[in-house]
Scaffold this motif. Structure first.
Motif, PDB file in Angstrom:
ATOM      1  N   ILE A 178       0.849  -1.189   0.000  1.00 15.57           N
ATOM      2  CA  ILE A 178       0.000   0.000   0.000  1.00 15.57           C
ATOM      3  C   ILE A 178       0.886   1.241   0.000  1.00 15.57           C
ATOM      4  N   ASP A 179       0.609   2.159  -0.912  1.00 10.12           N
ATOM      5  CA  ASP A 179       1.379   3.391  -1.041  1.00 10.12           C
ATOM      6  C   ASP A 179       1.014   4.383   0.079  1.00 10.12           C
ATOM      7  N   SER A 180       1.635   5.533   0.027  1.00  9.16           N
ATOM      8  CA  SER A 180       1.567   6.527   1.097  1.00  9.16           C
ATOM      9  C   SER A 180       0.577   7.644   0.791  1.00  9.16           C
ATOM     10  N   GLU A 181       0.118   8.308   1.851  1.00 14.65           N
ATOM     11  CA  GLU A 181      -0.579   9.576   1.673  1.00 14.65           C
ATOM     12  C   GLU A 181       0.449  10.709   1.751  1.00 14.65           C
ATOM     13  N   GLN A 182       0.064  11.876   1.287  1.00  9.67           N
ATOM     14  CA  GLN A 182       1.016  12.940   0.983  1.00  9.67           C
ATOM     15  C   GLN A 182       1.575  13.641   2.223  1.00  9.67           C
ATOM     16  N   LYS A 183       0.822  13.659   3.328  1.00 14.20           N
ATOM     17  CA  LYS A 183       1.221  14.512   4.449  1.00 14.20           C
ATOM     18  C   LYS A 183       2.224  13.838   5.393  1.00 14.20           C
ATOM     19  N   SER A 184       1.864  12.685   5.926  1.00 17.46           N
ATOM     20  CA  SER A 184       2.787  12.020   6.862  1.00 17.46           C
ATOM     21  C   SER A 184       3.690  11.009   6.168  1.00 17.46           C
ATOM     22  N   TRP A 185       3.394  10.686   4.902  1.00 19.28           N
ATOM     23  CA  TRP A 185       4.125   9.738   4.072  1.00 19.28           C
ATOM     24  C   TRP A 185       3.880   8.292   4.508  1.00 19.28           C
ATOM     25  N   ASN A 186       2.901   8.096   5.376  1.00 19.18           N
ATOM     26  CA  ASN A 186       2.556   6.759   5.841  1.00 19.18           C
ATOM     27  C   ASN A 186       1.439   6.152   5.000  1.00 19.18           C
ATOM     28  N   MET A 187       1.047   4.947   5.347  1.00 18.68           N
ATOM     29  CA  MET A 187       0.034   4.202   4.612  1.00 18.68           C
ATOM     30  C   MET A 187      -1.224   5.035   4.374  1.00 18.68           C
ATOM     31  N   SER A 188      -1.705   5.015   3.144  1.00 12.59           N
ATOM     32  CA  SER A 188      -2.933   5.716   2.765  1.00 12.59           C
ATOM     33  C   SER A 188      -4.147   4.882   3.150  1.00 12.59           C
ATOM     34  N   ALA A 189      -5.047   5.470   3.963  1.00  8.66           N
ATOM     35  CA  ALA A 189      -6.270   4.765   4.337  1.00  8.66           C
ATOM     36  C   ALA A 189      -7.161   4.542   3.120  1.00  8.66           C
ATOM     37  N   GLU A 190      -7.146   5.486   2.196  1.00  7.58           N
ATOM     38  CA  GLU A 190      -7.959   5.364   0.985  1.00  7.58           C
ATOM     39  C   GLU A 190      -7.523   4.155   0.159  1.00  7.58           C
ATOM     40  N   LEU A 191      -6.207   4.015  -0.033  1.00 10.88           N
ATOM     41  CA  LEU A 191      -5.704   2.864  -0.789  1.00 10.88           C
ATOM     42  C   LEU A 191      -5.865   1.571   0.002  1.00 10.88           C
ATOM     43  N   LEU A 192      -5.726   1.643   1.320  1.00 12.00           N
ATOM     44  CA  LEU A 192      -5.924   0.453   2.154  1.00 12.00           C
ATOM     45  C   LEU A 192      -7.346  -0.064   1.999  1.00 12.00           C
ATOM     46  N   GLU A 193      -8.319   0.822   2.053  1.00 13.28           N
ATOM     47  CA  GLU A 193      -9.717   0.404   1.905  1.00 13.28           C
ATOM     48  C   GLU A 193      -9.949  -0.218   0.537  1.00 13.28           C
ATOM     49  N   ALA A 194      -9.400   0.409  -0.495  1.00  8.70           N
ATOM     50  CA  ALA A 194      -9.563  -0.136  -1.851  1.00  8.70           C
ATOM     51  C   ALA A 194      -8.947  -1.527  -1.955  1.00  8.70           C
ATOM     52  N   ALA A 195      -7.772  -1.706  -1.343  1.00  3.83           N
ATOM     53  CA  ALA A 195      -7.097  -3.003  -1.401  1.00  3.83           C
ATOM     54  C   ALA A 195      -7.887  -4.077  -0.671  1.00  3.83           C
ATOM     55  N   ILE A 196      -8.372  -3.753   0.526  1.00  2.51           N
ATOM     56  CA  ILE A 196      -9.129  -4.748   1.296  1.00  2.51           C
ATOM     57  C   ILE A 196     -10.371  -5.178   0.531  1.00  2.51           C
ATOM     58  N   LYS A 197     -11.120  -4.208   0.018  1.00  4.03           N
ATOM     59  CA  LYS A 197     -12.359  -4.532  -0.706  1.00  4.03           C
ATOM     60  C   LYS A 197     -12.061  -5.350  -1.955  1.00  4.03           C
ATOM     61  N   ASP A 198     -10.980  -5.009  -2.630  1.00  2.00           N
ATOM     62  CA  ASP A 198     -10.605  -5.744  -3.829  1.00  2.00           C
ATOM     63  C   ASP A 198     -10.213  -7.182  -3.499  1.00  2.00           C
ATOM     64  N   ARG A 199      -9.404  -7.359  -2.455  1.00  2.00           N
ATOM     65  CA  ARG A 199      -8.967  -8.712  -2.101  1.00  2.00           C
ATOM     66  C   ARG A 199     -10.149  -9.555  -1.622  1.00  2.00           C
ATOM     67  N   VAL A 200     -11.039  -8.937  -0.814  1.00  2.00           N
ATOM     68  CA  VAL A 200     -12.212  -9.660  -0.313  1.00  2.00           C
ATOM     69  C   VAL A 200     -13.117 -10.062  -1.474  1.00  2.00           C
ATOM     70  N   ALA A 201     -13.307  -9.154  -2.423  1.00  2.27           N
ATOM     71  CA  ALA A 201     -14.159  -9.442  -3.587  1.00  2.27           C
ATOM     72  C   ALA A 201     -13.625 -10.610  -4.397  1.00  2.27           C
ATOM     73  N   ASN A 202     -12.305 -10.802  -4.339  1.00  6.85           N
ATOM     74  CA  ASN A 202     -11.674 -11.909  -5.060  1.00  6.85           C
ATOM     75  C   ASN A 202     -11.491 -13.141  -4.186  1.00  6.85           C
ATOM     76  N   GLY A 203     -12.161 -13.160  -3.024  1.00  7.79           N
ATOM     77  CA  GLY A 203     -12.151 -14.320  -2.151  1.00  7.79           C
ATOM     78  C   GLY A 203     -10.876 -14.522  -1.367  1.00  7.79           C
ATOM     79  N   LYS A 204     -10.104 -13.459  -1.179  1.00  9.56           N
ATOM     80  CA  LYS A 204      -8.815 -13.588  -0.494  1.00  9.56           C
ATOM     81  C   LYS A 204      -8.685 -12.491   0.560  1.00  9.56           C
ATOM     82  N   LYS A 205      -9.422 -12.608   1.632  1.00 13.62           N
ATOM     83  CA  LYS A 205      -9.347 -11.620   2.704  1.00 13.62           C
ATOM     84  C   LYS A 205      -7.959 -11.648   3.340  1.00 13.62           C
ATOM     85  N   PRO A 206      -7.273 -10.494   3.441  1.00 18.49           N
ATOM     86  CA  PRO A 206      -5.933 -10.468   4.052  1.00 18.49           C
ATOM     87  C   PRO A 206      -5.957 -10.946   5.497  1.00 18.49           C
ATOM     88  N   LYS A 207      -4.877 -11.604   5.899  1.00 19.72           N
ATOM     89  CA  LYS A 207      -4.787 -12.143   7.261  1.00 19.72           C
ATOM     90  C   LYS A 207      -4.279 -11.109   8.271  1.00 19.72           C
TER      91      LYS A 207
END
Length: 374
Positions: free
Chosen positions: A100-129
């Motif tokens: 997961i890439d970074s957000e612009q201010k703190s340079w840490n994990m982007s919550a927006e991209l994290l949400e997109a990744a989780i939903k995408d992985r779950v939709a493909n039957g592979k919920k992250p552990k």
């Protein structure tokens, strides 16, 4: 001119007493009073989180993945903008990192991209552990509340990688205390050190006891060596724990010094055009482990600045090369926005050791200002 290092170890003064006591009492073996006391003192500092002292932060992440049952072909989400030790243990488990890439201010994990990744992985039957969340250079994520909410909503535990963030806090609570499991690093370049070492944190006593068992070669409680699980030789030594006890006593003082070093850089650089730095939220206190800046002038300028500093016997480095750009990880999925790649191409880590004098820092600032004004 004497060498100015990026982040050298700095003894607090009491370490030698704890080490000498170990020698005098012949507690040279891996376990001993220093180790037990260091873990208890970490527990006090981290507000009741139980602590297990280990051989490295990487070992702590590996054990954390074991505790969460991460196995072959499982998926684990990880910050891309970090050091490789954050995600190598995913591969040890034969699992699959999802970056997961970074957000612009703190340079840490982007919550927006994290949400997109989780939903995408779950939709493909592979919920992250699990989610390995890094507090980059000691700064908490600007999206921390949102990330914690996503973890709760999707029931994906967080391994909180506070390797660079000992002494930092969010809403008055120490980093490393928010995740299902937290990890620390006491490598030689960290804000406090045990020479080499790390720790695992959790409020769950059963997890810490399981980790203690696994990290001491999974030896069963019998008169003879008996093993029903694969274990690891991951415990910290009693001697290294003695160093840690002395270092922990000065941690808050180190945070104050590191923050003052960052402030002096920032006040000198704030008028530089296009300057970027990690912005902590009003709810956060960063330990500013390293003072890092992005002058947004590309890799050629960054490399020239590093060379100019080196010619004056001053160590500096580029920012972390994101994991999704590393040859060893190119085949793994990433949810990207270009932020970390730009930061790597332009950003620089400046000397931030607590032994850095004001005069030495003035030398560094002068070199930076001369180059940015040319």
């Amino acid at each position: 001119m004497s060498r100015i290092y990026l982040s050298p170890p700095h003894m607090g003064g009491q370490e030698i007493g704890y080490i000498q006591n170990a020698f005098d009492s012949n507690w040279i073996a891996p376990v001993g009073p220093n180790l037990s006391n260091f873990e208890n003192e970490l527990q006090d500092y981290f507000e009741g989180n139980l602590a297990l002292a280990l051989s490295s932060g990487t070992a702590a992440i590996h054990i954390a993945l074991e505790l969460l049952g991460v196995k072959e072909d499982d998926e684990v989400i990880c910050s891309s903008f970090t050091f490789a030790g954050s995600c190598f243990p995913i591969i040890y488990q034969k699992a699959k990192p999802i970056f997961i890439d970074s957000e612009q201010k703190s340079w840490n994990m982007s919550a927006e991209l994290l949400e997109a990744a989780i939903k995408d992985r779950v939709a493909n039957g592979k919920k992250p552990k699990a989610i390995i969340l890094v507090h980059l250079y000691g700064v908490p994520p600007r999206d921390f509340d949102e990330i914690l909410k996503l973890s709760h909503e999707f029931e994906i535990p967080i391994i909180e990688d506070a390797a660079e963030a000992a002494g930092s806090s969010f809403k008055g609570k120490k980093l490393g205390s928010f995740g299902h499991l937290g990890i620390l690093s006491f490598n030689g370049n960290k804000i406090i050190t045990t020479s080499g070492g790390g720790a695992l944190l959790s409020k769950d006593q059963s997890l810490i006891e399981r980790a203690r068992y696994l990290s001491t070669q999974a030896k069963s409680d019998r008169l003879y060596y008996h093993h029903t699980d694969i274990g690891y030789n991951y415990r910290m030594s009693n001697i290294c724990a003695g160093i840690g006890r002395g270092q922990l006593e000065v941690l808050d003082n180190r945070v104050t010094k590191k923050r003052k070093i960052f402030d002096r850089y920032f006040n000198a650089f704030k008028s530089i055009n296009k300057l970027e730095y990690q912005i902590q939220s009003e709810m956060s206190v960063s330990n500013r482990w390293l003072s890092v800046f992005n002058f947004n002038r590309g890799p050629e300028f960054r490399d020239e600045l590093i060379q100019k500093l080196e010619s004056s016997n001053i160590e500096s480095r580029p920012l972390w090369k994101p994991m999704h750009m590393q040859p060893v990880f190119l085949k793994y999925p990433g949810y990207l926005n270009g932020v970390s790649e730009n930061l790597f191409n332009s950003g620089i880590c400046l000397p931030s050791g607590t032994t850095l004098t004001k005069e030495d820092q003035k030398r560094i600032i002068e070199i930076v200002l001369n180059l940015t004004s040319s």
